[in-house]
Design a protein around this motif. Sequence first.
Motif, PDB file in Angstrom:
ATOM      1  N   THR A   1       0.814  -1.223   0.000  1.00 54.60           N
ATOM      2  CA  THR A   1       0.000   0.000   0.000  1.00 54.60           C
ATOM      3  C   THR A   1       0.846   1.271   0.000  1.00 54.60           C
ATOM      4  N   SER A   2       1.915   1.281   0.824  1.00 56.27           N
ATOM      5  CA  SER A   2       2.708   2.506   0.925  1.00 56.27           C
ATOM      6  C   SER A   2       3.373   2.816  -0.412  1.00 56.27           C
ATOM      7  N   ARG A   3       3.833   1.772  -1.101  1.00 53.06           N
ATOM      8  CA  ARG A   3       4.478   1.952  -2.407  1.00 53.06           C
ATOM      9  C   ARG A   3       3.465   2.493  -3.421  1.00 53.06           C
ATOM     10  N   ARG A   4       2.246   1.930  -3.401  1.00 48.16           N
ATOM     11  CA  ARG A   4       1.211   2.378  -4.336  1.00 48.16           C
ATOM     12  C   ARG A   4       0.844   3.835  -4.084  1.00 48.16           C
ATOM     13  N   THR A   5       0.803   4.227  -2.784  1.00 49.43           N
ATOM     14  CA  THR A   5       0.483   5.616  -2.461  1.00 49.43           C
ATOM     15  C   THR A   5       1.562   6.551  -3.005  1.00 49.43           C
ATOM     16  N   LEU A   6       2.823   6.175  -2.807  1.00 44.76           N
ATOM     17  CA  LEU A   6       3.934   6.995  -3.307  1.00 44.76           C
ATOM     18  C   LEU A   6       3.880   7.109  -4.827  1.00 44.76           C
ATOM     19  N   LEU A   7       3.709   5.961  -5.516  1.00 43.62           N
ATOM     20  CA  LEU A   7       3.683   5.975  -6.980  1.00 43.62           C
ATOM     21  C   LEU A   7       2.500   6.786  -7.488  1.00 43.62           C
ATOM     22  N   GLY A   8       1.360   6.711  -6.767  1.00 44.07           N
ATOM     23  CA  GLY A   8       0.178   7.481  -7.158  1.00 44.07           C
ATOM     24  C   GLY A   8       0.402   8.975  -6.981  1.00 44.07           C
TER      25      GLY A   8
END
Lengths: 109, 233
Positions: free
Chosen positions: B102-109
């Motif tokens: 989730t944290s990676r997806r938030t950053l990439l988003g």
Amino acid sequence: MSELDLWLSFVAITLATLLPRCGLLLAGRRLVIPAPIESALRYAPACALAAIIAPDLLLPSGALQPDFGNPKLLAGIAASAIFGLTRSTIGTIVGGMLAFWLLKFGFPG
Amino acid sequence: MNHPPSPRDAFWRGVRELLPAGPGVFAWGLVTGVAMVKSGLTVTQSVGLTLLAYAGSAQLAALPLMASAAPVWVVAFTALIVNLRFVVYSAYLRSSFMSLPTSRRTLLGYLVGDVMFVRYVALLTNHPDYPQRIAYYLGAAIANWIIWQAASLLGIFGAEAIPTDWGLELAGTLALIALVVPLCAHFPTLAGVAVAGSLAIIARDLPLRLGLLLAVFVGMAAALLVESRRRPS
């Protein structure tokens, strides 16, 4: 606007930017995007860019100006031609800006 | 190069392929920085807004509203509408990112931007099985972020020195033209671009920049229609 309202607005703009950027990425796997929609999405960036570019060139001061007295439109046409010939992004930007400044400042009156 | 790229190779390829559009990103950032100060925000407020939001056109759309003391919810709603195109982008990105935490997806988003997204779509269009796509995405996205923020800060601190009538914002639009022209070699895309551009003009008086959204959706529909006519199934 008070200082507090301004900073509240900044936080609101930040959330209003994060939500569309991350919402679908954080939604679970159960959310399945239908194939036709997914293939339509390939055309989204080109359409969004066109919808930003066209008003900027054709509505230079809020009113429709599709003629040769509109330096932004002519600069945009020149830039497209330069890109078509050279495939150079930097050449397109520099050439388009030079055309714009020449048309805007070069022929007073 | 037939061996698969390392994450480092892919990251730098992303950086390299973003750089040709760098002057355009820089010009947009510079213009946004100047516009925030010229609309009445202090230097501190402008720096805060640009570092928090990283929003470009939504920031620009919000400025006149804040200058006229519009309610906070109107500012937020306007920003949301201008940003709805990111929903479309992130829907495209889902298949690449779903396996990440989730944290990676938030950053990439958070890092999604118009210019880097066009580069990423171009990569996957030409190389559908590109193995290090996340590293490539990060390279293009971080380069985009650094160029934008540096230009925006320069615009904020240099606002007084840059004459508004230079029309520097046009440089941003010219960079977008350089992104769109090569895509138009594909006929359905050309049809979508023509329809979206025309509709954005026709529907310009709709409130809250809804004309922009309408133009994008109808343009996409037109492109799909042309595509299905060309390849009858």
